[in-house]
Design a protein around this motif. Structure first.
Motif, short mmCIF file in Angstrom:
data_model
loop_
_atom_site.label_atom_id
_atom_site.label_comp_id
_atom_site.label_asym_id
_atom_site.label_seq_id
_atom_site.Cartn_x
_atom_site.Cartn_y
_atom_site.Cartn_z
N ARG A 274 0.84 -1.20 0.00
CA ARG A 274 0.00 0.00 0.00
C ARG A 274 0.87 1.25 0.00
O ARG A 274 1.87 1.32 0.71
CB ARG A 274 -0.89 -0.02 1.23
N LEU A 275 0.47 2.21 -0.81
CA LEU A 275 1.11 3.52 -0.84
C LEU A 275 0.01 4.56 -0.94
O LEU A 275 -0.85 4.48 -1.81
CB LEU A 275 2.07 3.63 -2.02
N VAL A 276 0.05 5.55 -0.05
CA VAL A 276 -0.92 6.64 -0.07
C VAL A 276 -0.17 7.95 -0.28
O VAL A 276 0.79 8.25 0.45
CB VAL A 276 -1.73 6.72 1.24
N LEU A 277 -0.60 8.71 -1.27
CA LEU A 277 -0.06 10.04 -1.54
C LEU A 277 -1.21 11.03 -1.33
O LEU A 277 -2.08 11.19 -2.18
CB LEU A 277 0.48 10.12 -2.97
N ASP A 278 -1.19 11.66 -0.17
CA ASP A 278 -2.29 12.51 0.29
C ASP A 278 -1.95 13.96 0.00
O ASP A 278 -1.02 14.53 0.58
CB ASP A 278 -2.47 12.27 1.79
N VAL A 279 -2.67 14.56 -0.95
CA VAL A 279 -2.42 15.94 -1.34
C VAL A 279 -3.49 16.85 -0.73
O VAL A 279 -4.39 16.39 -0.03
CB VAL A 279 -2.41 16.08 -2.88
N GLN A 280 -3.39 18.15 -0.98
CA GLN A 280 -4.33 19.08 -0.35
C GLN A 280 -5.75 18.91 -0.88
O GLN A 280 -6.71 19.23 -0.19
CB GLN A 280 -3.85 20.51 -0.57
N GLU A 281 -5.89 18.42 -2.09
CA GLU A 281 -7.21 18.16 -2.66
C GLU A 281 -7.34 16.67 -2.97
O GLU A 281 -7.32 16.25 -4.11
CB GLU A 281 -7.44 19.00 -3.92
N GLY A 282 -7.44 15.87 -1.91
CA GLY A 282 -7.68 14.45 -2.09
C GLY A 282 -6.45 13.59 -1.91
O GLY A 282 -5.53 13.94 -1.16
#
Length: 334
Positions: A274-282
């Motif tokens: 699993r890899l999550v790339l959490d940006v300011q819009e989603g």
């Protein structure tokens, strides 16, 4: 905000020579509260300009392997974290054309451990390590809260809600307007089955895009970008362009993901799940299939920061319905 513990965890404190507890002590205090009350953390480190400032870890724990001869202990402890910050910056550079804001949070998970890198503000990061795959969610929650506390209480900055908000889980009506495309040389029964799965889970509220890859080749992709209820999210990039950019982004991230696998070695030698790339819009999510192939995964997207957690929950549900083995279109990259 932090869960109470009957007994605090004894911690070792490692400080770089340039770090001043007198000037920056409030950051230390908040970080130590987390390190002393989150048993899933193997270490918590603070970085400014890519350089480690301090590291906190349970008392008696040895530094992570991989240091150089002559390194100070804080340098050995911080080397992997500095590389993780650099990887996060590389990911952010690749994501910039999507115009969804700064990369705030990166979570990497394997069955036996994981890494966290969170952006407090420009050039200021928190890095966490756990040596238990089951420890990734509590580490993630604790460090999201720490970053929010530093931003709001110490820096008077706004909350950015890393990880999203605790929003009600949207009940799908089944009538969502979706765009769906299958890869090359796919049998029609396979395409019909995948289309049905995508129509059951994609929606304009949380999980708005998902693509299935086999050996890094596109199997199918779908999105709810044409739904009029989210039209306001396409003022800067129209749906067709955003659709194309997300398809290209998965391939563009391939080398950086490979580097990330190498970076994981001191923490876990198990494959990344699993890899999550959490940006300011989603957020963008990569979930690898349990067959062990590095190029077999689903990439999901939400454009709503408040729905980051719900969108990943929806994506996990989609994954459980994928046919096994997954269809494999003709390779376009040997």
């Amino acid at each position: 905000m932090r869960p109470d513990q009957e007994r605090l965890i004894a911690i070792d404190r490692l400080y770089a020579e340039h770090w001043s507890a007198q000037r920056f002590g409030l950051i230390n205090e908040l970080s130590e509260q987390v390190a002393a009350t989150c048993p899933d953390l193997r270490s918590l480190s603070h970085f400014s300009n890519g350089v480690v400032d301090f590291s906190l870890r349970p008392a008696g724990v040895a530094p992570l392997p991989g240091g150089r001869a002559g390194d100070l202990e804080i340098e050995r402890e911080g080397r992997s974290g500095a590389q993780l910050v650099l990887s996060m910056q590389q990911f952010e550079k690749t994501l910039d054309p999507l115009l969804t804001g700064a990369l705030m949070r990166m979570v990497v998970e394997t069955p036996t451990g994981g890494l966290y890198c969170g952006r407090v503000k420009a050039a200021q990061h928190i890095v966490g390590v756990t040596l238990d795959g089951a420890g990734v969610p509590p580490m993630d929650e604790a460090l999201n809260a720490l970053i929010t506390d530093i931003r709001v209480d110490l820096l008077s900055l706004s909350e950015e809600h890393p990880g999203g908000l605790d929003k009600p889980y949207h009940r799908l009506s089944g009538g969502e307007r979706l765009h769906f495309t299958a890869g090359r040389q796919m049998d029609e029964p396979q395409v019909a089955r995948l289309r049905g799965i995508w129509h059951r889970f994609l929606n304009p509220v949380d999980l708005q895009y998902a693509a299935l890859f086999a050996n890094w080749n596109l199997v199918c992709v779908g999105d709810a970008f044409e739904d009029p209820t989210i039209g306001v999210r396409f003022l800067n990039i129209d749906p067709a362009t955003r659709r194309r950019k997300y398809r290209d982004t998965a391939d563009q991230l391939r080398d950086t993901i490979a580097q990330l696998r190498n970076l994981l070695q001191p923490v876990s030698r198990e494959p990344m799940t699993r890899l999550v790339l959490d940006v300011q819009e989603g957020a963008i999510y990569f979930h690898w299939l349990p067959n062990g192939h590095n190029g077999d995964f689903v990439c999901g997207v939400t454009l709503d920061q408040h729905q980051v957690d719900n969108a990943e929950r929806r994506m996990r549900e989609l994954l459980t319905e994928l046919p096994q083995p997954i269809p494999r279109p003709r390779s376009r990259r040997q």
